[in-house]
Design an enzyme around this catalytic site. Structure first.
Site, short mmCIF file in Angstrom:
data_model
loop_
_atom_site.label_atom_id
_atom_site.label_comp_id
_atom_site.label_asym_id
_atom_site.label_seq_id
_atom_site.Cartn_x
_atom_site.Cartn_y
_atom_site.Cartn_z
N GLY A 9 0.85 -1.19 0.00
CA GLY A 9 0.00 0.00 0.00
C GLY A 9 0.88 1.23 0.00
O GLY A 9 2.10 1.15 0.04
N SER A 13 -0.82 4.06 4.78
CA SER A 13 -2.06 3.37 4.40
C SER A 13 -2.55 2.40 5.46
O SER A 13 -3.64 1.86 5.35
CB SER A 13 -1.85 2.61 3.08
OG SER A 13 -0.85 1.62 3.23
N GLY A 14 -1.72 2.15 6.49
CA GLY A 14 -2.10 1.23 7.55
C GLY A 14 -1.53 -0.17 7.39
O GLY A 14 -1.92 -1.09 8.11
N LYS A 15 -0.59 -0.33 6.46
CA LYS A 15 -0.05 -1.66 6.17
C LYS A 15 0.62 -2.33 7.35
O LYS A 15 0.40 -3.52 7.60
CB LYS A 15 0.91 -1.69 4.98
CG LYS A 15 1.30 -0.47 4.36
CD LYS A 15 2.29 -0.63 3.25
CE LYS A 15 3.41 0.33 3.48
NZ LYS A 15 3.00 1.70 3.67
N SER A 16 1.41 -1.60 8.12
CA SER A 16 2.12 -2.21 9.25
C SER A 16 1.13 -2.69 10.32
O SER A 16 1.26 -3.80 10.84
CB SER A 16 3.12 -1.24 9.86
OG SER A 16 4.17 -1.00 8.96
N ALA A 34 13.05 -6.17 11.57
CA ALA A 34 13.08 -4.74 11.26
C ALA A 34 14.22 -4.45 10.30
O ALA A 34 15.38 -4.71 10.60
CB ALA A 34 13.26 -3.94 12.55
N HIS A 50 6.86 2.74 16.28
CA HIS A 50 6.54 1.36 15.90
C HIS A 50 6.74 0.42 17.09
O HIS A 50 5.90 -0.44 17.36
CB HIS A 50 7.42 0.90 14.73
CG HIS A 50 6.81 1.11 13.39
ND1 HIS A 50 6.40 0.07 12.60
CD2 HIS A 50 6.53 2.23 12.69
CE1 HIS A 50 5.91 0.53 11.48
NE2 HIS A 50 5.98 1.85 11.49
N ARG A 54 3.86 -2.00 19.42
CA ARG A 54 3.92 -3.44 19.62
C ARG A 54 4.06 -3.75 21.10
O ARG A 54 4.68 -3.01 21.84
CB ARG A 54 5.09 -4.04 18.84
CG ARG A 54 4.96 -3.85 17.35
CD ARG A 54 6.00 -4.62 16.57
NE ARG A 54 7.37 -4.38 16.93
CZ ARG A 54 8.15 -3.44 16.40
NH1 ARG A 54 7.67 -2.62 15.50
NH2 ARG A 54 9.40 -3.31 16.78
N ASP A 83 9.31 -5.84 8.10
CA ASP A 83 8.84 -4.47 7.88
C ASP A 83 10.06 -3.57 7.71
O ASP A 83 10.74 -3.29 8.69
CB ASP A 83 7.98 -4.02 9.05
CG ASP A 83 7.08 -2.84 8.73
OD1 ASP A 83 7.20 -2.29 7.61
OD2 ASP A 83 6.27 -2.46 9.58
#
Length: 168
Positions: A9, A13-16, A34, A50, A54, A83
């Site tokens: 995306g 876009s919110g992919k992670s 990572a 990030h 998590r 990611d």
């Protein structure tokens, strides 16, 4: 063989978040591979955000270059979330590595994984043609790498405005 899922995306876009949720739906703990290299304060802030998102369910395995080695080292530890592929590609290209050979090795390695692998990547070719040769080379390389991984993947998800759309 473990399942391979590609989540793609645009920026923000919110992919992670989609990938993190999907990984933890497969098992109660997951490995976060990572690929980011922290080179400045802004990138350090991004990485910290990030990490804060998590929880304790995640084990972080930093690896900016040897993605195949990271997959080999973490197979058997549950789902792995990479990611992201575009940062990995950036690291390879800026370091003078043969990104095509590394990309082909990655696709080959994905077929040999016992545990699931989720890979986040950016769609970079949807905008204007970049004005310089390096940016055009990167856009083209990212497009090819994404195609190779998508062809090998069992599932492909496109993230749009935080929503996952199943493509494959």
């Amino acid at each position: 063989m473990g399942k391979t899922i590609l989540i793609t995306g645009g920026a923000r876009s919110g992919k992670s978040g989609i990938a993190e949720t999907k990984a933890l739906s497969l098992a109660p703990r997951a490995v976060y591979i990572a690929t980011a290299e922290v080179r400045d304060h802004e990138m350090a802030s991004r990485v910290a955000r990030h990490q804060a998102r998590r929880g304790a369910e995640w084990v972080t395995h930093p690896e900016p270059l040897d993605l195949v080695g990271a997959l080999r080292a973490t197979d058997g530890q549950g789902p792995r979330l990479v990611d992201c592929l575009t940062l990995w590609l950036t690291n390879l290209m800026l370091g003078g590595h043969d990104w095509q050979a590394e990309g082909r090795a990655l696709v080959d390695a994905l077929h040999r994984q016992a545990d699931p692998v989720l890979l986040v990547t950016n769609e970079v070719g949807g905008g204007i043609v970049p004005d310089n040769a390096l940016a055009r080379e990167f856009r083209d390389a990212a497009g090819l790498l994404n195609q190779w991984v998508a062809a090998a993947a069992d599932e492909v998800i496109l993230a749009v405005a935080g929503l996952p759309l199943k493509v494959k």
